[in-house]
Design a protein around this motif. Sequence first.
Motif, PDB file in Angstrom:
ATOM      1  N   GLU A  64       7.961   3.078  -0.014  1.00 30.53           N
ATOM      2  CA  GLU A  64       7.531   3.492  -1.357  1.00 30.53           C
ATOM      3  C   GLU A  64       8.384   2.892  -2.471  1.00 30.53           C
ATOM      4  N   ARG A  65       9.573   2.407  -2.160  1.00 30.26           N
ATOM      5  CA  ARG A  65      10.403   1.750  -3.172  1.00 30.26           C
ATOM      6  C   ARG A  65      10.356   0.225  -3.052  1.00 30.26           C
ATOM      7  N   VAL A  66       9.689  -0.285  -2.020  1.00 30.23           N
ATOM      8  CA  VAL A  66       9.642  -1.722  -1.782  1.00 30.23           C
ATOM      9  C   VAL A  66       8.263  -2.300  -2.076  1.00 30.23           C
ATOM     10  N   GLN A  67       7.210  -1.698  -1.534  1.00 31.63           N
ATOM     11  CA  GLN A  67       5.872  -2.274  -1.689  1.00 31.63           C
ATOM     12  C   GLN A  67       5.448  -2.409  -3.147  1.00 31.63           C
ATOM     13  N   PRO A  68       5.641  -1.392  -3.999  1.00 28.62           N
ATOM     14  CA  PRO A  68       5.237  -1.579  -5.403  1.00 28.62           C
ATOM     15  C   PRO A  68       6.015  -2.682  -6.111  1.00 28.62           C
ATOM     16  N   ALA A  69       7.244  -2.953  -5.671  1.00 29.68           N
ATOM     17  CA  ALA A  69       8.041  -4.009  -6.299  1.00 29.68           C
ATOM     18  C   ALA A  69       7.640  -5.392  -5.811  1.00 29.68           C
ATOM     19  N   LEU A  70       7.027  -5.484  -4.629  1.00 28.84           N
ATOM     20  CA  LEU A  70       6.562  -6.766  -4.110  1.00 28.84           C
ATOM     21  C   LEU A  70       5.167  -7.134  -4.623  1.00 28.84           C
ATOM     22  N   ALA A  71       4.340  -6.127  -4.858  1.00 27.04           N
ATOM     23  CA  ALA A  71       2.931  -6.367  -5.181  1.00 27.04           C
ATOM     24  C   ALA A  71       2.699  -7.238  -6.417  1.00 27.04           C
ATOM     25  N   PRO A  72       3.565  -7.217  -7.442  1.00 30.63           N
ATOM     26  CA  PRO A  72       3.305  -8.077  -8.599  1.00 30.63           C
ATOM     27  C   PRO A  72       3.350  -9.573  -8.295  1.00 30.63           C
ATOM     28  N   PHE A  73       4.002  -9.988  -7.202  1.00 32.84           N
ATOM     29  CA  PHE A  73       4.088 -11.425  -6.936  1.00 32.84           C
ATOM     30  C   PHE A  73       3.679 -11.814  -5.512  1.00 32.84           C
ATOM     31  N   ALA A  74       3.192 -10.868  -4.705  1.00 29.02           N
ATOM     32  CA  ALA A  74       2.797 -11.209  -3.341  1.00 29.02           C
ATOM     33  C   ALA A  74       1.757 -10.219  -2.841  1.00 29.02           C
ATOM     34  N   ARG A  75       0.958 -10.667  -1.891  1.00 31.07           N
ATOM     35  CA  ARG A  75       0.112  -9.728  -1.171  1.00 31.07           C
ATOM     36  C   ARG A  75       0.984  -9.015  -0.158  1.00 31.07           C
ATOM     37  N   VAL A  76       0.885  -7.696  -0.096  1.00 31.90           N
ATOM     38  CA  VAL A  76       1.788  -6.926   0.748  1.00 31.90           C
ATOM     39  C   VAL A  76       1.017  -5.820   1.456  1.00 31.90           C
ATOM     40  N   VAL A  77       1.295  -5.654   2.740  1.00 34.91           N
ATOM     41  CA  VAL A  77       0.598  -4.683   3.575  1.00 34.91           C
ATOM     42  C   VAL A  77       1.625  -3.815   4.289  1.00 34.91           C
ATOM     43  N   SER A  78       1.450  -2.512   4.191  1.00 33.24           N
ATOM     44  CA  SER A  78       2.190  -1.579   5.030  1.00 33.24           C
ATOM     45  C   SER A  78       1.179  -0.840   5.888  1.00 33.24           C
ATOM     46  N   TYR A  79       1.644  -0.221   6.967  1.00 32.76           N
ATOM     47  CA  TYR A  79       0.695   0.461   7.842  1.00 32.76           C
ATOM     48  C   TYR A  79       1.406   1.538   8.638  1.00 32.76           C
ATOM     49  N   ASP A  80       0.604   2.438   9.202  1.00 31.83           N
ATOM     50  CA  ASP A  80       1.111   3.501  10.064  1.00 31.83           C
ATOM     51  C   ASP A  80       0.839   3.138  11.519  1.00 31.83           C
ATOM     52  N   ARG A  81       1.880   3.110  12.332  1.00 33.73           N
ATOM     53  CA  ARG A  81       1.649   2.951  13.758  1.00 33.73           C
ATOM     54  C   ARG A  81       0.999   4.214  14.316  1.00 33.73           C
ATOM     55  N   PRO A  82       0.366   4.132  15.489  1.00 34.27           N
ATOM     56  CA  PRO A  82      -0.332   5.298  16.038  1.00 34.27           C
ATOM     57  C   PRO A  82       0.548   6.546  16.100  1.00 34.27           C
ATOM     58  N   GLY A  83      -0.029   7.658  15.638  1.00 33.71           N
ATOM     59  CA  GLY A  83       0.684   8.927  15.645  1.00 33.71           C
ATOM     60  C   GLY A  83       1.532   9.180  14.422  1.00 33.71           C
ATOM     61  N   LEU A  84       1.571   8.243  13.481  1.00 29.85           N
ATOM     62  CA  LEU A  84       2.368   8.395  12.263  1.00 29.85           C
ATOM     63  C   LEU A  84       1.456   8.334  11.049  1.00 29.85           C
ATOM     64  N   GLY A  85       1.809   9.079  10.007  1.00 28.20           N
ATOM     65  CA  GLY A  85       1.012   9.049   8.792  1.00 28.20           C
ATOM     66  C   GLY A  85      -0.447   9.359   9.056  1.00 28.20           C
ATOM     67  N   ARG A  86      -1.323   8.447   8.656  1.00 27.29           N
ATOM     68  CA  ARG A  86      -2.762   8.646   8.809  1.00 27.29           C
ATOM     69  C   ARG A  86      -3.360   7.912  10.003  1.00 27.29           C
ATOM     70  N   SER A  87      -2.520   7.337  10.841  1.00 29.15           N
ATOM     71  CA  SER A  87      -3.031   6.675  12.041  1.00 29.15           C
ATOM     72  C   SER A  87      -3.108   7.671  13.191  1.00 29.15           C
ATOM     73  N   VAL A  88      -4.213   7.612  13.925  1.00 22.07           N
ATOM     74  CA  VAL A  88      -4.471   8.576  14.989  1.00 22.07           C
ATOM     75  C   VAL A  88      -3.494   8.369  16.152  1.00 22.07           C
ATOM     76  N   ARG A  89      -3.069   9.473  16.703  1.00 26.38           N
ATOM     77  CA  ARG A  89      -2.184   9.422  17.862  1.00 26.38           C
ATOM     78  C   ARG A  89      -2.904   8.837  19.066  1.00 26.38           C
ATOM     79  N   CYS A  90      -2.128   8.247  19.943  1.00 22.26           N
ATOM     80  CA  CYS A  90      -2.723   7.577  21.088  1.00 22.26           C
ATOM     81  C   CYS A  90      -1.810   7.699  22.301  1.00 22.26           C
ATOM     82  N   ALA A  91      -2.416   7.646  23.477  1.00 23.93           N
ATOM     83  CA  ALA A  91      -1.680   7.901  24.718  1.00 23.93           C
ATOM     84  C   ALA A  91      -0.931   6.686  25.226  1.00 23.93           C
ATOM     85  N   LYS A  92      -1.216   5.530  24.694  1.00 26.84           N
ATOM     86  CA  LYS A  92      -0.637   4.314  25.256  1.00 26.84           C
ATOM     87  C   LYS A  92       0.830   4.173  24.872  1.00 26.84           C
ATOM     88  N   ALA A  93       1.600   3.644  25.792  1.00 33.12           N
ATOM     89  CA  ALA A  93       3.028   3.456  25.548  1.00 33.12           C
ATOM     90  C   ALA A  93       3.242   2.478  24.397  1.00 33.12           C
TER      91      ALA A  93
END
Length: 269
Positions: A64-93
Amino acid sequence: MARCRPVSILIALLLLARSGAAQSLGESRQVEVDGHAMHLSIAGAGPITVVLEAGGGWSLRQWERVQPALAPFARVVSYDRPGLGRSVRCAKAETAHRVATELRAALELAGVRPPYLFVAHSMGGLYARVFTSMFPSEVVGLVLLDPAPELFYERVRRELPELYAMLDQAPDAPKGAARAAVDTTLAQAAASDPLPPIPIVLFTRSKWDGAPPEMARIWTQEHQRWVERTPTARLRVAERSGHLIPRDEPQIVVDAVRDILRQLEPRVR
């Protein structure tokens, strides 16, 4: 869809991982990868996409302190790995190979094409290195923020057995399948070297907040040794940071990304 407990890769005292509700840092995208939903946040524009790989146990909120500072000069993507944030949990290791494969699929489904410049924290550094090794033509740079050294844990076990036993028995230390996933990830990261000759910056922390100095010594030595055997890597010290460099010193992260993008500019014109 069946839900199961996510694999935790929390290592007490060292990774300082936290979970949290995902916070939108750009345009929110939800894609389905191998039967489970993954959440991405996309902002900015540019010929090279900066991919933010969070540390173990962290959602994309870590940026939250990095992505908004990068967006003015670059395309930037963050994401949630499975089971974190809004990504669905999953059984796979959650091994590094699986993380890399599913992230690549998620980026493609979201319409985010290479080349990629990874910014990765802690265990995320292992995932980013493995992604780079698996898809070398797609990654053009790495910024590693106090990354977990794959040989650190074995050295602590060998050189500081009493301390290792305390860590290994901590309530939040990975057990069973989760432990196996961590061990597999460490082995996959070790096998990922040598990486392609791309610009790499590794930031090591300067603050340890009371952690045993012997552990700090091994952690720092492993960072130094990895940089020494990686010809295009540079080692920098985050002078005001503990392990959580994205929180403590976001500007050095932004500056490192900007520097690498400038180096790469002739290639992407």
